[in-house]
Design a protein around this motif. Sequence first.
Motif, mmCIF file in Angstrom:
data_model
loop_
_atom_site.group_PDB
_atom_site.id
_atom_site.type_symbol
_atom_site.label_atom_id
_atom_site.label_comp_id
_atom_site.label_asym_id
_atom_site.label_seq_id
_atom_site.Cartn_x
_atom_site.Cartn_y
_atom_site.Cartn_z
ATOM 1 N N CYS A 120 -62.620 42.714 83.528
ATOM 2 C CA CYS A 120 -62.366 41.725 84.685
ATOM 3 C C CYS A 120 -62.905 40.414 85.080
ATOM 4 N N PRO A 174 -62.497 39.664 90.136
ATOM 5 C CA PRO A 174 -63.027 40.885 91.284
ATOM 6 C C PRO A 174 -61.436 40.498 92.295
ATOM 7 N N LEU A 192 -66.361 44.475 84.448
ATOM 8 C CA LEU A 192 -66.726 42.659 84.794
ATOM 9 C C LEU A 192 -67.333 42.533 84.659
ATOM 10 N N SER A 204 -67.296 38.160 85.423
ATOM 11 C CA SER A 204 -67.239 37.044 86.618
ATOM 12 C C SER A 204 -67.296 35.900 86.187
ATOM 13 N N LEU A 236 -65.164 46.666 96.454
ATOM 14 C CA LEU A 236 -65.345 46.736 94.954
ATOM 15 C C LEU A 236 -66.399 48.320 94.654
#
Length: 452
Positions: free
Chosen positions: A180, A183, A261, A263, A277
Motif C-alpha cells: 500500500c 494509505p 505500507l 508511502s 490506520l
Amino acid sequence: MATALGEAAVDLSFGGVGEEEGQWPLFVLYGNSEVFCVSAGLGGEWSVEGPLEVRPAREDNYSGEACSLVVCGGVLALATVGGVIYHCVVLGGKDTSLHMYERVELELGAVCVSAAGDSSVFACPVRLSTDGRAGRYLATHRAGLHQVQLPMVAILREAEHSGTPPDLDQATSMVEHLVCTRPTPSSDPAPVLGACVAYPPTTVLCLLSNNHLTSLPVAPSAPSPPPLISRDTESPLKEVPSPFDSQLLAILSRSSTQPLLKSAPATSLSPAETLELLTGATATLRREYIARLHVAKEELGRRVETLATRREGQEKQLDGLEKERGKVRDKAELLSERYEDVRDKGQELGVRVESVLNRLQAKIPHLSDKELGMAREVASLDRRVQALEGGINQQKEKAKYQRYQVEVGGRAGARDGRDRKLDTVKEVLQRDSKSIADLVKVVTDIKKDLGM
C-alpha cells in the motif's frame, strides 16, 4: 473524438495456442470495455472477431472505462479505472464469447490523474501482468500492489483432463493486498513502477516510486510435491491431500490481508488518520491472522487429543497382539519340537527299514548260468510230467468208463453173441466148401488137360 468515446485500444494480451497450428489468439481491449479477438499467425492472414459477446447479459453490458487486460490459462481478467476486475472464461466454438463468472473490487483509495501536459488517456490507473506460469496475476496501481490468484485455471485444466464438468463452487478468487503506497486519500501518490514474480522461491519483486526494489515472499500457487508413498493406486505421482491439512488451510485462508505500507517520504498523516490506520491494521491482524491462528491451534489441540486417544487404543491392541504373538510363538515352538521328534523317529525307522532290506537282499541266493539253465530244464520237465499225469488220469477215466459200459451191456448181449457166432461159423463153412469145390474143379480141369 475516438479516444474520448473509448473507441481506441488500450491493452492487449495473447491467449493460448489456437486450434490451427502456428496461430495464437490476440485479445485487444478498447476503452469502452469491448474485447476483440485477433487470430494472429506467422505468415498467415489475420482475422478479427468482435466485439466478443459477454454472458450473462447485463443492462450496462459491463460498460466502463477499461484500462488493462490479461489472460491466464483460459481466464480473461478485465480491469477498469475504478478498481473493478471482471473474470471471464473464454469460450470457443463457432463464435468466441466470454462468460463472466466473478467480479472483484480492489481497494485503490483515491485515484489521481496526472495533470501534466504529456499525460495520455492510454495510461491506465490499474495495470495487470502475469508470468504465464501459474494461475495468478499482479495488479499495480498508484495506491499499491495486489496479487490475485485464480483457482478457476486449475479447475478448468482438471475438467479438461478428466472430461467432467468443472466445480464452479471452488472458483472464488483470492485477492492479496501486498503493498500500500497511499494509505489515505490525502497522502501523496506513490505509484508502483513495476512488479514481477521471480522463482525460486516464489517471490514478488516490486519497484517503488523512489526506485527502491522490495522483495515480498508469497505462497506458491502450484500444488506441493507428492509424498513418496502415495495412497492412489492408479497414479503414484498424484498428490493425495490429507483432509485435516485441507481443513487447516481452509481455517488459515484469509479473506483480507494487511499490506506492507510503503508511502511517499513526504507523506504526513494527521493523528486521526494515523489512529484509524493503526486501528484498521490491528483489527485486520487480529481478525485474519491471530484469530485464525487461535482457531487453528484449538483444532490442532482437538486433533492431538483424538490422535492420543486413538494411540492409546492402538497401544492396547498392540499389547493384545503381543500376547497373542507370545502364545503363537509358544505353540510354534511346541509344534517345532514335535516336528523334530517325528522327523527323528522317521529317520530311525528309515534306517531300520534299510537294514532289513539289506539283510533280505543278502539272503537271496546267487545262481550261475548253468544252474539257471538246469533250473529251466527242470521246470520244463515238471510241466511235461504234469501234462503226462493229466493225460494218464484222463485215460484212466476213459478206461473206467469203458469197463462200466462193458459190464452194463455184457449181460444183455450174451445170447445175441452165441447166435452171431453160429451164423459166423456157417458163413465160414460155406466159404470153405465153396473154395474146396472151386479147387476140386480146377484139379479136374488140369487132369483133363494132362489126359490123365
